[in-house]
Every structure is written in structure tokens, then in C-alpha cells.
Motif scaffolding. Sequence first.
Motif, mmCIF file in Angstrom:
data_model
loop_
_atom_site.group_PDB
_atom_site.id
_atom_site.type_symbol
_atom_site.label_atom_id
_atom_site.label_comp_id
_atom_site.label_asym_id
_atom_site.label_seq_id
_atom_site.Cartn_x
_atom_site.Cartn_y
_atom_site.Cartn_z
ATOM 1 N N SER A 157 47.957 48.183 28.309
ATOM 2 C CA SER A 157 46.861 48.257 29.272
ATOM 3 C C SER A 157 46.264 46.874 29.553
ATOM 4 O O SER A 157 45.840 46.595 30.673
ATOM 5 C CB SER A 157 45.776 49.217 28.791
ATOM 6 O OG SER A 157 45.244 48.784 27.549
ATOM 7 N N GLY A 158 46.274 45.993 28.546
ATOM 8 C CA GLY A 158 45.798 44.629 28.756
ATOM 9 C C GLY A 158 46.690 43.877 29.736
ATOM 10 O O GLY A 158 46.209 43.131 30.593
ATOM 11 N N GLY A 159 47.985 44.079 29.620
ATOM 12 C CA GLY A 159 48.934 43.457 30.543
ATOM 13 C C GLY A 159 48.798 44.000 31.954
ATOM 14 O O GLY A 159 48.912 43.259 32.931
ATOM 15 N N ILE A 160 48.553 45.293 32.055
ATOM 16 C CA ILE A 160 48.333 45.909 33.368
ATOM 17 C C ILE A 160 47.068 45.327 34.001
ATOM 18 O O ILE A 160 47.074 44.912 35.167
ATOM 19 C CB ILE A 160 48.234 47.444 33.242
ATOM 20 C CG1 ILE A 160 49.583 48.024 32.827
ATOM 21 C CG2 ILE A 160 47.753 48.063 34.553
ATOM 22 C CD1 ILE A 160 49.523 49.462 32.380
ATOM 23 N N ALA A 161 46.003 45.265 33.239
ATOM 24 C CA ALA A 161 44.745 44.704 33.738
ATOM 25 C C ALA A 161 44.926 43.240 34.134
ATOM 26 O O ALA A 161 44.365 42.782 35.137
ATOM 27 C CB ALA A 161 43.651 44.842 32.691
ATOM 28 N N ALA A 162 45.728 42.501 33.375
ATOM 29 C CA ALA A 162 45.973 41.094 33.695
ATOM 30 C C ALA A 162 46.681 40.952 35.043
ATOM 31 O O ALA A 162 46.387 40.032 35.808
ATOM 32 C CB ALA A 162 46.788 40.437 32.592
ATOM 33 N N HIS A 163 47.590 41.871 35.355
ATOM 34 C CA HIS A 163 48.254 41.831 36.660
ATOM 35 C C HIS A 163 47.265 42.102 37.791
ATOM 36 O O HIS A 163 47.333 41.468 38.842
ATOM 37 C CB HIS A 163 49.419 42.818 36.708
ATOM 38 C CG HIS A 163 50.665 42.258 36.120
ATOM 39 N ND1 HIS A 163 50.928 42.297 34.775
ATOM 40 C CD2 HIS A 163 51.698 41.607 36.696
ATOM 41 C CE1 HIS A 163 52.089 41.720 34.557
ATOM 42 N NE2 HIS A 163 52.573 41.281 35.699
ATOM 43 N N VAL A 164 46.362 43.029 37.586
ATOM 44 C CA VAL A 164 45.344 43.310 38.598
ATOM 45 C C VAL A 164 44.448 42.087 38.782
ATOM 46 O O VAL A 164 44.151 41.676 39.913
ATOM 47 C CB VAL A 164 44.522 44.563 38.233
ATOM 48 C CG1 VAL A 164 43.355 44.754 39.186
ATOM 49 C CG2 VAL A 164 45.416 45.802 38.221
ATOM 50 N N THR A 165 44.032 41.476 37.683
ATOM 51 C CA THR A 165 43.204 40.268 37.739
ATOM 52 C C THR A 165 43.950 39.141 38.455
ATOM 53 O O THR A 165 43.369 38.428 39.285
ATOM 54 C CB THR A 165 42.800 39.826 36.322
ATOM 55 O OG1 THR A 165 42.052 40.884 35.710
ATOM 56 C CG2 THR A 165 41.971 38.555 36.340
ATOM 57 N N ALA A 166 45.228 38.979 38.150
ATOM 58 C CA ALA A 166 46.038 37.950 38.800
ATOM 59 C C ALA A 166 46.128 38.202 40.299
ATOM 60 O O ALA A 166 46.007 37.276 41.113
ATOM 61 C CB ALA A 166 47.433 37.914 38.182
ATOM 62 N N HIS A 167 46.330 39.458 40.683
ATOM 63 C CA HIS A 167 46.404 39.798 42.104
ATOM 64 C C HIS A 167 45.094 39.471 42.806
ATOM 65 O O HIS A 167 45.088 38.888 43.894
ATOM 66 C CB HIS A 167 46.747 41.274 42.293
ATOM 67 C CG HIS A 167 46.802 41.664 43.733
ATOM 68 N ND1 HIS A 167 45.695 42.102 44.412
ATOM 69 C CD2 HIS A 167 47.815 41.626 44.623
ATOM 70 C CE1 HIS A 167 46.026 42.336 45.667
ATOM 71 N NE2 HIS A 167 47.312 42.064 45.816
ATOM 72 N N LYS A 168 43.977 39.832 42.194
ATOM 73 C CA LYS A 168 42.670 39.543 42.794
ATOM 74 C C LYS A 168 42.451 38.041 42.947
ATOM 75 O O LYS A 168 41.950 37.582 43.970
ATOM 76 C CB LYS A 168 41.552 40.164 41.961
ATOM 77 C CG LYS A 168 41.483 41.674 42.060
ATOM 78 C CD LYS A 168 40.366 42.216 41.194
ATOM 79 C CE LYS A 168 40.292 43.723 41.251
ATOM 80 N NZ LYS A 168 39.230 44.254 40.374
ATOM 81 N N GLY A 169 42.816 37.274 41.932
ATOM 82 C CA GLY A 169 42.669 35.821 42.001
ATOM 83 C C GLY A 169 43.527 35.221 43.101
ATOM 84 O O GLY A 169 43.086 34.337 43.841
ATOM 85 N N ALA A 170 44.754 35.705 43.213
ATOM 86 C CA ALA A 170 45.646 35.219 44.270
ATOM 87 C C ALA A 170 45.095 35.587 45.643
ATOM 88 O O ALA A 170 45.093 34.763 46.563
ATOM 89 C CB ALA A 170 47.047 35.799 44.071
ATOM 90 N N ALA A 171 44.607 36.804 45.787
ATOM 91 C CA ALA A 171 44.056 37.241 47.075
ATOM 92 C C ALA A 171 42.856 36.388 47.477
ATOM 93 O O ALA A 171 42.725 35.981 48.637
ATOM 94 C CB ALA A 171 43.667 38.716 47.016
ATOM 95 N N ARG A 172 41.984 36.084 46.512
ATOM 96 C CA ARG A 172 40.825 35.221 46.806
ATOM 97 C C ARG A 172 41.266 33.837 47.280
ATOM 98 O O ARG A 172 40.604 33.216 48.100
ATOM 99 C CB ARG A 172 39.926 35.076 45.575
ATOM 100 C CG ARG A 172 38.950 36.203 45.374
ATOM 101 C CD ARG A 172 37.891 35.868 44.319
ATOM 102 N NE ARG A 172 38.447 35.501 43.035
ATOM 103 C CZ ARG A 172 38.778 36.356 42.078
ATOM 104 N NH1 ARG A 172 38.594 37.642 42.248
ATOM 105 N NH2 ARG A 172 39.290 35.923 40.938
#
Length: 105
Positions: free
Chosen positions: A58-73
Motif C-alpha cells: 500500500s505504501g508503494g501504491i500511495a507513492a505512485h499516486v504521490t508521484a503522479h500528482k507531483g508530475a501533474a503539478r
Amino acid sequence: MDFALHVQGRADGGTAIAVRGDLDYATTARFLECIDRTLQQSPATLYIDLRLTTFLDSGGIAAHVTAHKGAARAGIRLIVEHPMSAIHRVLHLTGLTNLLGLPPL
């Protein structure tokens, strides 16, 4: 298998981060630090290569979501590629395949 990250430029102006080993609670901070450093270089596209990733919690999944948000910003497209079938299935079940640029199962 030890956890390792390898960053490499691509001919299309993008940058790939290859993730080797388990992407879990113990390794997500290193993964996200690498993502942040790479995004600061403003690649055209950020590719996350999971072909050598053996486990995703779940930490890895959350990290992918965080990475996507950072890239989108930053206005950078993030694409996850080459996940093992078990990891692809986890990302599919969590509804993240479209968000991360993965084809459906």
C-alpha cells in the motif's frame, strides 16, 4: 533482491526511473526523493519502469499516486511501464492503471 533505483535519460527527452526490488513502506521515501529530483530536471515524460519490481504494498501504491500528482503539478506526464503481472493486477484492482498510463489487463 536489494532495493535500487536507476535513472536514465531517453532519446524522446523523457527520463526513466527503473525500480528494482520491493517498493514498500521501507523504500517509498527513497523512491519519492528520486521522483522529486527527477521532476526538478523537467523531463518531457517521466517513465517508471517496474520490470524488476518484485513487490508493491500500500505504501508503494500511495507513492505512485504521490508521484503522479507531483508530475501533474509540474506539467509532466508520468507513465508506469513493464510491471510484472501481479503488480499490474494490483494497480488494476486499485483503479490506477489509467492514471498511470498502463493498458488494461
